[in-house]
Design an enzyme around this catalytic site. Structure first.
Site, PDB file in Angstrom:
ATOM      1  N   MET A   1      21.246 -30.975   4.714  1.00  0.00           N
ATOM      2  CA  MET A   1      22.403 -31.577   4.936  1.00  0.00           C
ATOM      3  C   MET A   1      23.639 -31.045   3.986  1.00  0.00           C
ATOM      4  O   MET A   1      24.650 -31.122   4.203  1.00  0.00           O
ATOM      5  CB  MET A   1      22.362 -32.999   5.196  1.00  0.00           C
TER       6      MET A   1
ATOM      7  N   VAL B   1      13.838 -27.626   9.246  1.00  0.00           N
ATOM      8  CA  VAL B   1      14.013 -28.794   9.744  1.00  0.00           C
ATOM      9  C   VAL B   1      12.730 -29.130  10.486  1.00  0.00           C
ATOM     10  O   VAL B   1      12.716 -28.391  11.506  1.00  0.00           O
ATOM     11  CB  VAL B   1      15.367 -29.221  10.078  1.00  0.00           C
TER      12      VAL B   1
ATOM     13  N   THR C   1      10.837 -39.637  13.386  1.00  0.00           N
ATOM     14  CA  THR C   1      11.830 -40.404  13.448  1.00  0.00           C
ATOM     15  C   THR C   1      13.006 -39.613  14.078  1.00  0.00           C
ATOM     16  O   THR C   1      12.951 -38.420  14.275  1.00  0.00           O
ATOM     17  CB  THR C   1      12.426 -41.115  12.222  1.00  0.00           C
TER      18      THR C   1
ATOM     19  N   HIS D   1      15.636 -38.662  12.661  1.00  0.00           N
ATOM     20  CA  HIS D   1      16.231 -37.976  11.561  1.00  0.00           C
ATOM     21  C   HIS D   1      16.265 -36.261  11.839  1.00  0.00           C
ATOM     22  O   HIS D   1      17.156 -35.654  11.587  1.00  0.00           O
ATOM     23  CB  HIS D   1      15.691 -38.048  10.328  1.00  0.00           C
TER      24      HIS D   1
END
EC number: 2.5.1.78
Length: 165
Positions: free
Chosen positions: A57, A81, A86, A88
């Site tokens: 990010m 990633v 979750t 996220h």
């Protein structure tokens, strides 16, 4: 008909590589691949800027700052990633992808997306040199080609249009 394309000659090009420390087991291999690709094709050490950031990010902020400086011919953003339990994963993968696309639409400097989005660590490692090639190396090739295309578009298209019309 005029055909304009880039090539893989990296001599004289200035390339930035943005790489997160998060998932370093994968991102360090992506960085190795990118540096190998850049150097094999003539980009000198002094023309490579590696920017280490905490996570993917943070690439959004870093890309904006590098674009504002305007000293690079292309920028590579690397990352890994990996899906967790979750939501996220979705947020990070979507936001970094959208940011790179937006910057590419509004900037004169090409940004190459070398962020892996995988379901497992094994998939990420495979794409970082274990089985499926190294996506960092591939991103370096794209960066060199796009940097050269950028120069050719200016020279072959813009200059001929402004001189001839």
């Amino acid at each position: 008909m005029k055909v304009v394309q880039g090539d893989y000659r990296g001599e004289g090009l200035k390339i930035a590589v943005v790489v997160p420390r998060f998932n370093d087991l994968v991102t360090s291999k992506l960085l190795e691949g990118a540096l190998d690709g850049l150097k094999r094709h003539g980009v000198s050490d002094e023309n490579i800027t590696v920017v280490r950031i905490p996570g993917s990010m943070e690439a959004i902020y870093t890309l904006k700052r590098l674009l504002d400086l305007g000293v690079h011919d292309a920028i590579i953003v690397l990352g890994a990633v990996i899906r967790g339990e979750t939501y996220h994963f979705n947020v990070v993968a979507n936001e970094i992808g959208k940011a790179v696309a937006q910057f590419n639409m509004t900037s004169d400097i090409p940004i190459v997306f070398g962020v892996l989005t995988t379901d497992t660590l094994e998939q990420a490692l495979n794409r970082a040199g274990a089985k499926s090639g190294n996506k960092g190396f591939e991103a370096a090739m794209v960066a060199i080609e796009m940097a050269n295309l950028r120069k050719r578009l200016r020279r072959d298209v813009f200059e001929s249009d402004s001189n001839g019309r």
